[in-house]
Every structure is written in C-alpha cells, then in structure tokens.
Motif scaffolding. Structure first.
Motif, PDB file in Angstrom:
ATOM      1  N   VAL A  92       0.853  -1.186   0.000  1.00  0.00           N
ATOM      2  CA  VAL A  92       0.000   0.000   0.000  1.00  0.00           C
ATOM      3  C   VAL A  92       0.888   1.235   0.000  1.00  0.00           C
ATOM      4  N   LEU A  93       0.601   2.149  -0.937  1.00  0.00           N
ATOM      5  CA  LEU A  93       1.349   3.403  -1.050  1.00  0.00           C
ATOM      6  C   LEU A  93       0.392   4.541  -0.712  1.00  0.00           C
ATOM      7  N   GLY A  94       0.660   5.215   0.401  1.00  0.00           N
ATOM      8  CA  GLY A  94      -0.283   6.213   0.900  1.00  0.00           C
ATOM      9  C   GLY A  94       0.216   7.647   0.778  1.00  0.00           C
ATOM     10  N   ASP A  95      -0.667   8.527   0.295  1.00  0.00           N
ATOM     11  CA  ASP A  95      -0.434   9.975   0.288  1.00  0.00           C
ATOM     12  C   ASP A  95      -1.098  10.478   1.569  1.00  0.00           C
ATOM     13  N   ARG A  96      -0.298  10.647   2.621  1.00  0.00           N
ATOM     14  CA  ARG A  96      -0.708  10.983   3.989  1.00  0.00           C
ATOM     15  C   ARG A  96      -1.311   9.779   4.714  1.00  0.00           C
ATOM     16  N   HIS A  97      -1.160   9.789   6.055  1.00  0.00           N
ATOM     17  CA  HIS A  97      -1.808   8.797   6.922  1.00  0.00           C
ATOM     18  C   HIS A  97      -1.877   9.385   8.324  1.00  0.00           C
ATOM     19  N   ASP A  98      -1.795   8.545   9.349  1.00  0.00           N
ATOM     20  CA  ASP A  98      -2.008   9.003  10.723  1.00  0.00           C
ATOM     21  C   ASP A  98      -1.054  10.112  11.163  1.00  0.00           C
ATOM     22  N   LEU A  99       0.175  10.106  10.647  1.00  0.00           N
ATOM     23  CA  LEU A  99       1.145  11.135  11.042  1.00  0.00           C
ATOM     24  C   LEU A  99       0.618  12.534  10.725  1.00  0.00           C
ATOM     25  N   SER A 100      -0.182  12.655   9.662  1.00  0.00           N
ATOM     26  CA  SER A 100      -0.780  13.959   9.338  1.00  0.00           C
ATOM     27  C   SER A 100      -1.668  14.449  10.481  1.00  0.00           C
ATOM     28  N   GLN A 102      -1.372  13.531  13.642  1.00  0.00           N
ATOM     29  CA  GLN A 102      -0.488  13.853  14.771  1.00  0.00           C
ATOM     30  C   GLN A 102       0.088  15.260  14.584  1.00  0.00           C
ATOM     31  N   ALA A 103       0.462  15.585  13.336  1.00  0.00           N
ATOM     32  CA  ALA A 103       1.114  16.870  13.069  1.00  0.00           C
ATOM     33  C   ALA A 103       0.108  18.025  12.970  1.00  0.00           C
ATOM     34  N   TYR A 104      -0.946  17.854  12.161  1.00  0.00           N
ATOM     35  CA  TYR A 104      -1.891  18.967  11.939  1.00  0.00           C
ATOM     36  C   TYR A 104      -2.827  19.169  13.127  1.00  0.00           C
ATOM     37  N   GLN A 105      -3.478  18.075  13.561  1.00  0.00           N
ATOM     38  CA  GLN A 105      -4.429  18.228  14.663  1.00  0.00           C
ATOM     39  C   GLN A 105      -3.671  18.356  15.996  1.00  0.00           C
ATOM     40  N   GLY A 106      -2.570  17.618  16.134  1.00  0.00           N
ATOM     41  CA  GLY A 106      -1.784  17.680  17.364  1.00  0.00           C
ATOM     42  C   GLY A 106      -0.945  18.954  17.434  1.00  0.00           C
ATOM     43  N   GLY A 107      -0.151  19.207  16.377  1.00  0.00           N
ATOM     44  CA  GLY A 107       0.709  20.389  16.357  1.00  0.00           C
ATOM     45  C   GLY A 107      -0.063  21.647  15.980  1.00  0.00           C
ATOM     46  N   GLY A 108      -0.633  21.651  14.777  1.00  0.00           N
ATOM     47  CA  GLY A 108      -1.340  22.836  14.269  1.00  0.00           C
ATOM     48  C   GLY A 108      -2.499  23.256  15.153  1.00  0.00           C
ATOM     49  N   ARG A 109      -3.399  22.319  15.455  1.00  0.00           N
ATOM     50  CA  ARG A 109      -4.599  22.651  16.248  1.00  0.00           C
ATOM     51  C   ARG A 109      -4.378  22.499  17.744  1.00  0.00           C
ATOM     52  N   GLU A 110      -3.229  21.974  18.115  1.00  0.00           N
ATOM     53  CA  GLU A 110      -2.853  21.827  19.530  1.00  0.00           C
ATOM     54  C   GLU A 110      -3.808  20.949  20.336  1.00  0.00           C
ATOM     55  N   ILE A 111      -4.278  19.877  19.711  1.00  0.00           N
ATOM     56  CA  ILE A 111      -5.107  18.887  20.419  1.00  0.00           C
ATOM     57  C   ILE A 111      -4.173  17.967  21.212  1.00  0.00           C
ATOM     58  N   GLU A 112      -4.616  17.585  22.392  1.00  0.00           N
ATOM     59  CA  GLU A 112      -3.745  16.807  23.288  1.00  0.00           C
ATOM     60  C   GLU A 112      -3.348  15.445  22.721  1.00  0.00           C
ATOM     61  N   GLN A 113      -2.122  15.056  23.023  1.00  0.00           N
ATOM     62  CA  GLN A 113      -1.585  13.773  22.564  1.00  0.00           C
ATOM     63  C   GLN A 113      -2.424  12.593  23.048  1.00  0.00           C
ATOM     64  N   THR A 114      -2.940  12.680  24.274  1.00  0.00           N
ATOM     65  CA  THR A 114      -3.724  11.558  24.816  1.00  0.00           C
ATOM     66  C   THR A 114      -4.996  11.356  23.994  1.00  0.00           C
ATOM     67  N   THR A 115      -5.576  12.458  23.519  1.00  0.00           N
ATOM     68  CA  THR A 115      -6.793  12.379  22.691  1.00  0.00           C
ATOM     69  C   THR A 115      -6.467  11.703  21.364  1.00  0.00           C
ATOM     70  N   LEU A 116      -5.369  12.137  20.756  1.00  0.00           N
ATOM     71  CA  LEU A 116      -4.964  11.561  19.474  1.00  0.00           C
ATOM     72  C   LEU A 116      -4.628  10.078  19.628  1.00  0.00           C
ATOM     73  N   LYS A 117      -3.961   9.758  20.709  1.00  0.00           N
ATOM     74  CA  LYS A 117      -3.559   8.370  20.963  1.00  0.00           C
ATOM     75  C   LYS A 117      -4.804   7.483  21.088  1.00  0.00           C
ATOM     76  N   ALA A 118      -5.800   7.987  21.817  1.00  0.00           N
ATOM     77  CA  ALA A 118      -7.031   7.206  22.018  1.00  0.00           C
ATOM     78  C   ALA A 118      -7.707   6.936  20.677  1.00  0.00           C
ATOM     79  N   LEU A 119      -7.794   7.966  19.836  1.00  0.00           N
ATOM     80  CA  LEU A 119      -8.451   7.791  18.535  1.00  0.00           C
ATOM     81  C   LEU A 119      -7.649   6.873  17.619  1.00  0.00           C
TER      82      LEU A 119
END
Ligand SMILES: Nc1ncnc2c1ncn2[C@@H]1O[C@H](COP(=O)(O)OP(=O)(O)OP(=O)(O)O)[C@@H](O)[C@H]1O
Ligand SMILES: [Mg+2]
Length: 208
Positions: A92-100, A102-119
């Motif tokens: 499988v060759l993916g254009d973006r995946h979960d790291l996006s 982590q970076a956009y919602q976690g970094g850009g939007r500053e959503i907590e890591q625990t929330t991202l981890k749970a999802l």
C-alpha cells in the motif's frame, strides 16, 4: 517479503504527489504489486468526508469536528482498503496517513496527545506504516508551490504560524521514530528525487 505499507507525508506543496510518482515507478521496477491510497479519502464515503473537511463553510468548524472527520475517513480506508490489500499480499502506497493527524491536529490545532492516541488506537488497532517518507519543507515555500496550482482549500488558508506548529510536530515525531525518514524538500526536484530513491533502496535492502 511480506506486503509493506509505505506513506508519504509533508505540508501542502511539499512534493507528496511528486514523491508518490517516484515511488510508483520504483515499486513497478521492483515488480511489486501495490495499491494507491490518499488521506483523507480513498473510499467513496471517505472521499465525501474529504470534500466536507476541505470545503469552506458558513459556520466555524470546531477542531474536534475536524479531528473526528479525519479519523472517520481513516477508519473507512483502513478497514475497507488498507488491511484487505496487505492481507492479500499487495503493498500500500499512501499519500498521507495518521502522522498527518499527529502533526496537523496535534501540532497545528494543539489537540492533546492523549486524545490523538485514544483515537488512533481505536481506528488503527496497531496498524503502522513500515516506512514513512516525510518531506520537510519551509511552510512559505510549500504554500507558494501549492498556490501555483490553484485556489487554496480551508486548511491551506490557515496562518503561517499554524503550519510552523505542524512542521515542528512533524520534525519532532520523525526524530523519535526510526521508520520515519526525513527528506529535505526545499531542494531541487532532482535532489529530492535522489534522496527518495536512496531511502527506498535502503528500505528494500533492510527487508531482504
Ligand atoms: N523540489 C521541488 N522544487 C520545486 N517545485 C517542486 C518540487 N517538488 C514539487 N514541486 C512542484 O510544486 C507543486 C506541488 O507539488 P506536489 O503537488 O507534488 O505537492 P503535494 O505535497 O502533493 O501538495 P498537496 O499537499 O497540495 O497535495 C507542483 O507544481 C510540483 O511540480
Ligand atoms: Mg498532493
């Protein structure tokens, strides 16, 4: 070699689509059977979610709404396309995946890591790319490239500071995960091309 999951990551205009073409050519030359996916999207329902999340709306989109749309789309793609392909021996060759996320919602939007981890635990259930190529670019350069292609979508219209936070999170995550290889995407196309091929060759060798 068992089927592998390879992902291309980076900010808008970093050169992901260009890198996907390079990977496609490389895999074809190595007689690898693969499927292409993109996120958000990649199934009929997930593509509708992609359109929804990228469009400009009259109302304010809450960060949590955006986050959940991203993971809803990812759940569809993982269950209906990525897992079946890998189980079937197709890469499988993916254009973006979960790291996006982590970076956009976690970094850009500053959503907590625990929330991202749970999802991501709920949606991925341990699925992890075997190789991620992160194309690191100066946000202003990437956005200028993206602008050259046409109108910017809702997320692309964010302030430069949003992309600076997203990039910092990408770099932070890449530096702490050996399966993420960072390529300097500020270079010329030819240089980026060479660096991507080097990463792919090393990956093939280490899996031989
Ligand atoms: N290293 C490079 N130097 C200069 N221009 C480049 C480079 N790589 C890609 N481009 C050009 O920049 C534009 C954006 O590249 P591309 O579409 O591959 O980026 P992308 O990461 O897929 O963008 P998006 O996030 O919008 O999908 C294209 O016109 C592409 O030809
Ligand atoms: Mg692209």
């Amino acid at each position: 070699m068992t089927a592998k999951f390879i992902v291309i990551e980076g900010l808008e205009g970093a050169g992901k689509s260009t890198a996907i073409s390079i990977c496609q050519q490389f895999l074809t030359q190595h007689n690898v059977d693969f499927v292409n996916v993109r996120e958000p999207g990649g199934t009929p329902l997930a593509e509708q979610l992609r359109d929804l999340v990228k469009a400009n709306h009259q109302e304010q989109i809450a960060s949590e709404t955006e986050l959940l749309i991203m993971y809803a789309a990812r759940a569809q793609l993982v269950n209906n396309v990525i897992r079946p392909a890998l189980n079937n021996g197709q890469w499988v060759l993916g254009d973006r995946h979960d790291l996006s996320s982590q970076a956009y919602q976690g970094g850009g939007r500053e959503i907590e890591q625990t929330t991202l981890k749970a999802l991501s635990d709920i949606v991925l259930k341990g699925l992890k790319p075997d190789l991620t190529i992160y194309l690191d670019i100066e946000p202003s350069i990437g956005l200028a490239r993206a602008k050259g292609r046409g109108e910017l979508d809702r997320i692309e219209q964010e302030a430069l500071s949003f992309f600076e936070r997203t990039r910092a999170q990408y770099l932070n995550l890449a530096n702490n995960d050996d399966s993420i290889k960072t390529v300097n995407a500020n270079q010329t196309m030819a240089q980026v091309h060479n660096d991507i091929i080097t990463v792919l060759e090393q990956f093939m060798q280490s899996n031989n």
